[in-house]
Scaffold this motif. Structure first.
Motif, PDB file in Angstrom:
ATOM      1  N   ALA A 300     123.524  34.819  72.971  1.00  0.00           N
ATOM      2  CA  ALA A 300     124.130  35.262  71.309  1.00  0.00           C
ATOM      3  C   ALA A 300     123.139  34.938  70.216  1.00  0.00           C
ATOM      4  O   ALA A 300     122.369  33.952  70.474  1.00  0.00           O
ATOM      5  N   PRO A 301     123.116  35.675  69.238  1.00  0.00           N
ATOM      6  CA  PRO A 301     122.271  35.283  68.126  1.00  0.00           C
ATOM      7  C   PRO A 301     122.669  34.203  67.600  1.00  0.00           C
ATOM      8  O   PRO A 301     123.774  33.679  67.666  1.00  0.00           O
ATOM      9  N   LEU A 302     121.561  33.113  67.124  1.00  0.00           N
ATOM     10  CA  LEU A 302     121.701  31.808  66.596  1.00  0.00           C
ATOM     11  C   LEU A 302     122.679  31.617  65.479  1.00  0.00           C
ATOM     12  O   LEU A 302     123.566  30.935  65.600  1.00  0.00           O
ATOM     13  N   ALA A 303     122.859  32.835  64.575  1.00  0.00           N
ATOM     14  CA  ALA A 303     123.785  32.816  63.883  1.00  0.00           C
ATOM     15  C   ALA A 303     125.219  32.795  64.110  1.00  0.00           C
ATOM     16  O   ALA A 303     126.120  32.124  63.491  1.00  0.00           O
ATOM     17  N   GLN A 304     125.599  33.414  65.278  1.00  0.00           N
ATOM     18  CA  GLN A 304     126.866  33.159  65.815  1.00  0.00           C
ATOM     19  C   GLN A 304     127.391  31.839  66.183  1.00  0.00           C
ATOM     20  O   GLN A 304     128.341  31.319  65.947  1.00  0.00           O
ATOM     21  N   ARG A 345     108.486  19.566  59.279  1.00  0.00           N
ATOM     22  CA  ARG A 345     108.015  20.472  60.408  1.00  0.00           C
ATOM     23  C   ARG A 345     108.674  21.708  60.338  1.00  0.00           C
ATOM     24  O   ARG A 345     109.745  22.195  60.370  1.00  0.00           O
ATOM     25  N   ALA A 346     107.641  22.935  60.414  1.00  0.00           N
ATOM     26  CA  ALA A 346     108.092  24.242  60.231  1.00  0.00           C
ATOM     27  C   ALA A 346     107.756  25.019  61.763  1.00  0.00           C
ATOM     28  O   ALA A 346     106.993  24.976  62.400  1.00  0.00           O
ATOM     29  N   VAL A 347     108.964  25.360  62.131  1.00  0.00           N
ATOM     30  CA  VAL A 347     109.006  26.231  63.301  1.00  0.00           C
ATOM     31  C   VAL A 347     109.268  27.650  63.239  1.00  0.00           C
ATOM     32  O   VAL A 347     110.323  27.936  62.478  1.00  0.00           O
ATOM     33  N   VAL A 348     108.218  28.413  63.512  1.00  0.00           N
ATOM     34  CA  VAL A 348     108.289  29.798  63.313  1.00  0.00           C
ATOM     35  C   VAL A 348     108.082  30.769  64.537  1.00  0.00           C
ATOM     36  O   VAL A 348     107.426  30.314  65.486  1.00  0.00           O
ATOM     37  N   HIS A 408     120.037  40.336  61.934  1.00  0.00           N
ATOM     38  CA  HIS A 408     120.818  40.362  63.035  1.00  0.00           C
ATOM     39  C   HIS A 408     121.055  39.004  63.804  1.00  0.00           C
ATOM     40  O   HIS A 408     121.829  38.956  64.686  1.00  0.00           O
ATOM     41  N   GLY A 409     120.991  37.877  62.897  1.00  0.00           N
ATOM     42  CA  GLY A 409     121.581  36.694  63.402  1.00  0.00           C
ATOM     43  C   GLY A 409     120.653  36.049  64.214  1.00  0.00           C
ATOM     44  O   GLY A 409     120.815  34.936  64.620  1.00  0.00           O
ATOM     45  N   ASP A 410     119.344  36.422  64.036  1.00  0.00           N
ATOM     46  CA  ASP A 410     118.205  35.916  65.107  1.00  0.00           C
ATOM     47  C   ASP A 410     117.399  35.015  64.259  1.00  0.00           C
ATOM     48  O   ASP A 410     117.272  35.009  62.903  1.00  0.00           O
ATOM     49  N   PHE A 411     116.966  33.925  64.977  1.00  0.00           N
ATOM     50  CA  PHE A 411     116.229  32.958  64.216  1.00  0.00           C
ATOM     51  C   PHE A 411     115.066  33.283  63.634  1.00  0.00           C
ATOM     52  O   PHE A 411     114.060  34.345  64.259  1.00  0.00           O
ATOM     53  N   VAL A 412     114.519  32.951  62.301  1.00  0.00           N
ATOM     54  CA  VAL A 412     113.289  33.616  61.600  1.00  0.00           C
ATOM     55  C   VAL A 412     112.340  32.166  61.772  1.00  0.00           C
ATOM     56  O   VAL A 412     111.320  32.176  62.065  1.00  0.00           O
TER      57      VAL A 412
END
Length: 456
Positions: A300-304, A345-348, A408-412
């Protein structure tokens, strides 16, 4: 003066027994019949005494214009097509021509669309029941549709686990589109996924090939072929291709008792109402899982997942996890708060790549629609328009920071507080983070959506 009429007739696969009564009556009523030459041949027995106008494969707009001109002379025109005339058929371009000419439904010329069995219905009936669950149709013809658009739709259907009907899969000149479609779908589907390749359904040269996704592109495929590709549950047995409706999700077998927690006539425990609760239970029973791992588990998209956790009782911590949503409009205010958070700590994530960067929050700036950070070793630029939603996330002693997800709810990207040499967060930085969480992130995503709709 006789009022003109345009009857757009879908006559199904072509055999008389699969043609509706209304389709036959419309052709019988017509003074003029207009169609592609192959379509004319299929219904030749019904055209005795009619004026017949044949047009070529690429002369669709000419057919529409001809139908309008004939109707303007007071004639009843049957514009015919095999299958359903509204599915990859003549109904759309005909309405476009009519509306461009100033026609409206109130005009003297009457227009009627007469449906027929489409190719996907006809082909499915010959191979079993492959369309019993959610499906979609995609045309591989790039004569009018850019290939990137077609590829995007293929990926979406593949990821969404739809049964897929491919129209216009191959022609004498277009030979690689089916190969590329196969390659894209293999990113999401097992090579053994059942596939039916059906040519000329219910016609004299009917041919059926039951194969797999791995061998699909090697088959005899042409413009008269429709390709049906199963989903993850479709099976092939006794020469039949079947997609289950989903009864085994609720019952022990097709005729057994309901499974624990399920009720006949009620939504599944993983239905809309139970989805958030199910995610919360999973977090409680798997305390070692990160939120991204939970998203991977449910595909599932992370936002969900974040929304499901944020949807708990206000200010309640779910098994050591606290999530709060904040509006993208609050980004500038948030950046002011973040300047007190010290080293981050930035995660991209981009595609399959992950970059982790250590930076200082005070170095952020918001300029020209971008979240910018310029460091002597790297530059980080994030397009703000890609950040549809922001989330405060705290997981006990594991992590504290903010996540951004796209439309789309996906991680950025995420920005997380870092710990000192003793494995602790700075008390001052934690206090600033928690203050932002409670003042900016006080509303859940679901509540915000409800309030926005009420405001509209």
């Amino acid at each position: 003066m006789k009022t003109g009429k345009i009857l757009m007739v879908g006559f199904g696969p072509g055999a008389t027994e699969h043609m509706t009564y209304r389709a036959r009556a419309a052709i019988a009523e017509a003074d003029v019949v207009i169609g592609y030459s192959t379509y004319i041949k299929l219904v030749q027995d019904l055209l005795v005494g009619k004026e017949i106008i044949r047009k070529g494969m690429t002369e669709e707009i000419d057919r529409c214009v001809e139908a309008y001109e004939q109707a303007c002379q007071g004639k009843t025109v049957a514009l015919i097509s095999s299958g359903d005339i509204g599915i990859y058929g003549m109904a759309g371009p005909t309405y476009e021509v009519l509306l461009q000419a100033g026609w409206t439904p109130e005009s003297e010329i009457r227009v009627e669309v007469i449906p027929g069995a489409s190719a996907l219905n006809a082909c499915a009936s010959l191979v079993g029941a492959p369309l019993t669950h959610d499906f979609c149709s995609i045309s591989l013809s790039d004569l009018l549709t850019p290939w990137p658009v077609i590829a995007q739709r293929l990926r979406a259907a593949g990821r969404g686990d739809f049964v897929i009907a491919l129209y216009n899969p191959k022609s004498g000149r277009r030979t690689q589109q089916i190969v590329e479609a196969q390659r894209l779908l293999l990113e999401y589907r097992d090579p053994g996924t059942p596939v039916a390749v059906v040519k000329s359904a219910y016609r004299r040269r009917q041919n059926i090939q039951l194969v797999t996704l791995k061998t699909m592109a090697d088959q005899d495929i042409g413009m008269l072929t429709t390709v049906l590709i199963g989903n993850s549950s479709t099976f092939m047995r006794a020469g039949l291709m079947v997609t289950p409706r989903g009864y085994t999700n609720k019952y022990e077998g097709l005729t057994g008792d309901t499974k624990p927690g399920e009720q006949a006539g009620r939504s599944l425990t993983l239905g809309l109402g139970g989805w958030h609760e199910f995610v919360q239970i999973h977090l409680q029973t798997h305390p070692d899982h990160s939120l991204r791992q939970v998203a991977d588990h449910f595909d599932a998209p992370l936002a969900q997942i974040l929304e499901a956790v944020a949807g708990t009782v206000e200010d309640n911590v779910l098994n050591g996890v606290l999530v709060r949503h904040f509006a993208s409009e609050e980004l500038e205010r948030l950046l002011q708060e973040m300047r007190q958070w010290g080293k981050l700590r930035a995660v991209v994530r981009h595609g399959g790549s992950v970059a982790e960067l250590l930076l200082h929050a005070r170095d952020f700036s918001l300029k020209s629609g971008r979240l910018n950070l310029i460091h002597e070793h790297f530059h980080l630029h994030v397009d703000v328009s890609s950040l549809a939603h922001g989330w405060f996330v705290w997981q006990e002693t594991r992590q504290a920071g903010i996540y951004f997800t796209d439309s789309h709810g996906d991680f950025v990207v995420s920005f997380l507080l870092t710990k000192n040499g003793e494995g602790q967060w700075s008390a001052e930085e934690w206090k600033s983070f928690y203050s932002a969480l409670t003042t900016i992130g006080t509303k859940t995503f679901k509540k915000m959506e409800t309030e926005e709709k009420a405001h509209e």
